[in-house]
Design a protein around this motif. Structure first.
Motif, PDB file in Angstrom:
ATOM      1  N   ARG A 166       0.807  -1.220   0.000  1.00  0.00           N
ATOM      2  CA  ARG A 166       0.000   0.000   0.000  1.00  0.00           C
ATOM      3  C   ARG A 166       0.839   1.268   0.000  1.00  0.00           C
ATOM      4  O   ARG A 166       0.367   2.336  -0.355  1.00  0.00           O
ATOM      5  N   LEU A 167       2.073   1.165   0.429  1.00  0.00           N
ATOM      6  CA  LEU A 167       2.921   2.335   0.587  1.00  0.00           C
ATOM      7  C   LEU A 167       3.261   2.958  -0.763  1.00  0.00           C
ATOM      8  O   LEU A 167       3.746   2.302  -1.663  1.00  0.00           O
ATOM      9  N   GLU A 168       2.981   4.193  -0.881  1.00  0.00           N
ATOM     10  CA  GLU A 168       3.335   4.939  -2.087  1.00  0.00           C
ATOM     11  C   GLU A 168       4.687   5.592  -1.863  1.00  0.00           C
ATOM     12  O   GLU A 168       4.899   6.259  -0.859  1.00  0.00           O
ATOM     13  N   THR A 169       5.594   5.421  -2.776  1.00  0.00           N
ATOM     14  CA  THR A 169       6.920   6.020  -2.647  1.00  0.00           C
ATOM     15  C   THR A 169       6.938   7.348  -3.392  1.00  0.00           C
ATOM     16  O   THR A 169       7.570   7.481  -4.429  1.00  0.00           O
ATOM     17  N   MET A 170       6.223   8.327  -2.843  1.00  0.00           N
ATOM     18  CA  MET A 170       6.146   9.634  -3.471  1.00  0.00           C
ATOM     19  C   MET A 170       7.436  10.404  -3.305  1.00  0.00           C
ATOM     20  O   MET A 170       7.859  11.117  -4.177  1.00  0.00           O
ATOM     21  N   ASP A 171       8.037  10.254  -2.159  1.00  0.00           N
ATOM     22  CA  ASP A 171       9.198  11.068  -1.857  1.00  0.00           C
ATOM     23  C   ASP A 171      10.397  10.159  -1.670  1.00  0.00           C
ATOM     24  O   ASP A 171      10.327   9.193  -0.921  1.00  0.00           O
ATOM     25  N   ASN A 172      11.436  10.421  -2.391  1.00  0.00           N
ATOM     26  CA  ASN A 172      12.609   9.556  -2.307  1.00  0.00           C
ATOM     27  C   ASN A 172      13.816  10.292  -1.731  1.00  0.00           C
ATOM     28  O   ASN A 172      14.936   9.928  -1.987  1.00  0.00           O
ATOM     29  N   TRP A 173      13.563  11.350  -0.995  1.00  0.00           N
ATOM     30  CA  TRP A 173      14.637  12.078  -0.341  1.00  0.00           C
ATOM     31  C   TRP A 173      14.548  11.858   1.138  1.00  0.00           C
ATOM     32  O   TRP A 173      13.450  11.882   1.692  1.00  0.00           O
ATOM     33  N   PRO A 174      15.563  11.655   1.826  1.00  0.00           N
ATOM     34  CA  PRO A 174      16.955  11.561   1.390  1.00  0.00           C
ATOM     35  C   PRO A 174      17.301  10.145   0.920  1.00  0.00           C
ATOM     36  O   PRO A 174      16.706   9.174   1.386  1.00  0.00           O
ATOM     37  N   PRO A 175      18.257  10.040   0.026  1.00  0.00           N
ATOM     38  CA  PRO A 175      18.683   8.707  -0.406  1.00  0.00           C
ATOM     39  C   PRO A 175      19.409   7.991   0.731  1.00  0.00           C
ATOM     40  O   PRO A 175      20.025   8.628   1.587  1.00  0.00           O
ATOM     41  N   TYR A 176      19.298   6.661   0.756  1.00  0.00           N
ATOM     42  CA  TYR A 176      19.933   5.897   1.827  1.00  0.00           C
ATOM     43  C   TYR A 176      20.366   4.532   1.315  1.00  0.00           C
ATOM     44  O   TYR A 176      19.872   4.046   0.300  1.00  0.00           O
ATOM     45  N   ASP A 177      21.296   3.939   2.028  1.00  0.00           N
ATOM     46  CA  ASP A 177      21.758   2.581   1.780  1.00  0.00           C
ATOM     47  C   ASP A 177      21.527   1.764   3.044  1.00  0.00           C
ATOM     48  O   ASP A 177      21.645   2.299   4.151  1.00  0.00           O
ATOM     49  N   ILE A 178      21.227   0.494   2.869  1.00  0.00           N
ATOM     50  CA  ILE A 178      21.180  -0.442   3.990  1.00  0.00           C
ATOM     51  C   ILE A 178      22.241  -1.491   3.708  1.00  0.00           C
ATOM     52  O   ILE A 178      22.221  -2.134   2.664  1.00  0.00           O
ATOM     53  N   VAL A 179      23.190  -1.635   4.633  1.00  0.00           N
ATOM     54  CA  VAL A 179      24.346  -2.500   4.428  1.00  0.00           C
ATOM     55  C   VAL A 179      24.381  -3.558   5.522  1.00  0.00           C
ATOM     56  O   VAL A 179      24.175  -3.245   6.696  1.00  0.00           O
ATOM     57  N   LYS A 180      24.648  -4.799   5.148  1.00  0.00           N
ATOM     58  CA  LYS A 180      24.857  -5.867   6.130  1.00  0.00           C
ATOM     59  C   LYS A 180      26.359  -5.941   6.368  1.00  0.00           C
ATOM     60  O   LYS A 180      27.122  -6.308   5.484  1.00  0.00           O
ATOM     61  N   THR A 181      26.780  -5.586   7.580  1.00  0.00           N
ATOM     62  CA  THR A 181      28.215  -5.502   7.867  1.00  0.00           C
ATOM     63  C   THR A 181      28.749  -6.728   8.587  1.00  0.00           C
ATOM     64  O   THR A 181      29.952  -6.844   8.779  1.00  0.00           O
ATOM     65  N   GLY A 182      27.878  -7.616   9.010  1.00  0.00           N
ATOM     66  CA  GLY A 182      28.277  -8.840   9.702  1.00  0.00           C
ATOM     67  C   GLY A 182      27.093  -9.781   9.746  1.00  0.00           C
ATOM     68  O   GLY A 182      26.028  -9.491   9.199  1.00  0.00           O
ATOM     69  N   GLU A 183      27.277 -10.907  10.429  1.00  0.00           N
ATOM     70  CA  GLU A 183      26.194 -11.884  10.484  1.00  0.00           C
ATOM     71  C   GLU A 183      24.939 -11.297  11.135  1.00  0.00           C
ATOM     72  O   GLU A 183      23.831 -11.529  10.674  1.00  0.00           O
ATOM     73  N   LEU A 212      13.906  31.955  -3.199  1.00  0.00           N
ATOM     74  CA  LEU A 212      13.340  32.066  -4.542  1.00  0.00           C
ATOM     75  C   LEU A 212      13.194  30.672  -5.146  1.00  0.00           C
ATOM     76  O   LEU A 212      12.296  30.447  -5.950  1.00  0.00           O
ATOM     77  N   HIS A 213      14.063  29.768  -4.743  1.00  0.00           N
ATOM     78  CA  HIS A 213      13.970  28.360  -5.138  1.00  0.00           C
ATOM     79  C   HIS A 213      14.537  27.529  -3.998  1.00  0.00           C
ATOM     80  O   HIS A 213      15.601  27.843  -3.466  1.00  0.00           O
ATOM     81  N   ARG A 214      13.846  26.485  -3.625  1.00  0.00           N
ATOM     82  CA  ARG A 214      14.334  25.622  -2.548  1.00  0.00           C
ATOM     83  C   ARG A 214      14.555  24.231  -3.120  1.00  0.00           C
ATOM     84  O   ARG A 214      13.618  23.442  -3.261  1.00  0.00           O
ATOM     85  N   GLY A 215      15.799  23.927  -3.464  1.00  0.00           N
ATOM     86  CA  GLY A 215      16.154  22.639  -4.053  1.00  0.00           C
ATOM     87  C   GLY A 215      16.698  21.648  -3.050  1.00  0.00           C
ATOM     88  O   GLY A 215      16.724  20.447  -3.303  1.00  0.00           O
ATOM     89  N   ILE A 216      17.150  22.135  -1.905  1.00  0.00           N
ATOM     90  CA  ILE A 216      17.636  21.257  -0.846  1.00  0.00           C
ATOM     91  C   ILE A 216      16.471  21.067   0.118  1.00  0.00           C
ATOM     92  O   ILE A 216      16.006  22.024   0.735  1.00  0.00           O
ATOM     93  N   ALA A 217      16.012  19.840   0.200  1.00  0.00           N
ATOM     94  CA  ALA A 217      14.844  19.562   1.033  1.00  0.00           C
ATOM     95  C   ALA A 217      15.129  19.925   2.477  1.00  0.00           C
ATOM     96  O   ALA A 217      16.244  19.751   2.977  1.00  0.00           O
ATOM     97  N   GLY A 218      14.118  20.417   3.151  1.00  0.00           N
ATOM     98  CA  GLY A 218      14.313  20.875   4.516  1.00  0.00           C
ATOM     99  C   GLY A 218      13.863  19.891   5.568  1.00  0.00           C
ATOM    100  O   GLY A 218      14.432  19.830   6.638  1.00  0.00           O
ATOM    101  N   SER A 219      12.850  19.105   5.304  1.00  0.00           N
ATOM    102  CA  SER A 219      12.392  18.178   6.317  1.00  0.00           C
ATOM    103  C   SER A 219      12.011  16.848   5.679  1.00  0.00           C
ATOM    104  O   SER A 219      11.634  16.788   4.508  1.00  0.00           O
ATOM    105  N   PHE A 220      12.109  15.810   6.475  1.00  0.00           N
ATOM    106  CA  PHE A 220      11.764  14.465   6.010  1.00  0.00           C
ATOM    107  C   PHE A 220      11.464  13.597   7.210  1.00  0.00           C
ATOM    108  O   PHE A 220      11.781  13.939   8.345  1.00  0.00           O
TER     109      PHE A 220
END
Length: 157
Positions: free
Chosen positions: A29-46, A87-95
């Protein structure tokens, strides 16, 4: 391409998987309207994981990380300057991002370096829930019982 899946047969034929099936339903059901901020999920160990999120322009004071049971919430709120008129806000302010965590996954630390927020996670299964080996007793542990023979009367011929 988006495929709508019907999970109702799984609800009817499985026992004890309610949480996983509810998560699948919610993800569907989740709509992915907003994709900011980008993120990675990493498995660093078992049992170790790391979330790395690009939060350029946000300071440590403007970020909050909250864990409630099996949910991790990461939020950022950019404080606006009173004298600034954009005048233009290209850097998102909240998430606000949320991550559903498996059982026994805990946040072990977080850091902010060069615009990257790093959240370290560890799965710590309690000792009583870990698999344990059960010893099998040999013949000597069981008491021996005598087998009795039932004799039938002999018929005279």
């Amino acid at each position: 391409m988006r495929t709508n899946l019907d999970f109702s047969p799984l609800f009817r034929s499985s026992i004890g998987f309610d949480r996983m099936l509810n998560a699948l339903e919610a993800a569907r059901r989740l709509e992915t309207m907003d994709n900011w901020p980008p993120y990675d999920i990493v498995k660093t160990g078992e049992d170790d994981y790391r979330i790395v999120m690009a939060v350029a322009g946000l300071s440590q004071d403007e970020l909050t990380i909250t864990q409630e049971q099996n949910m991790l919430f990461i939020a950022g709120q950019k404080s606006d300057g009173e004298d600034e008129q954009y005048l233009h806000r290209g850097i998102a302010g909240s998430f606000q991002r949320r991550f559903e965590l498996a059982d026994h996954v805990k946040v072990t630390g977080a850091s902010l370096t060069d615009g990257l927020l790093t959240v370290d996670l560890k799965r710590e299964v309690p000792e009583e829930m870990k698999p344990r080996r059960i010893e099998i007793a040999g013949d000597m542990a069981l008491p021996k019982t005598e087998t009795k023979q039932i004799e039938a009367e002999k018929a005279a011929a």
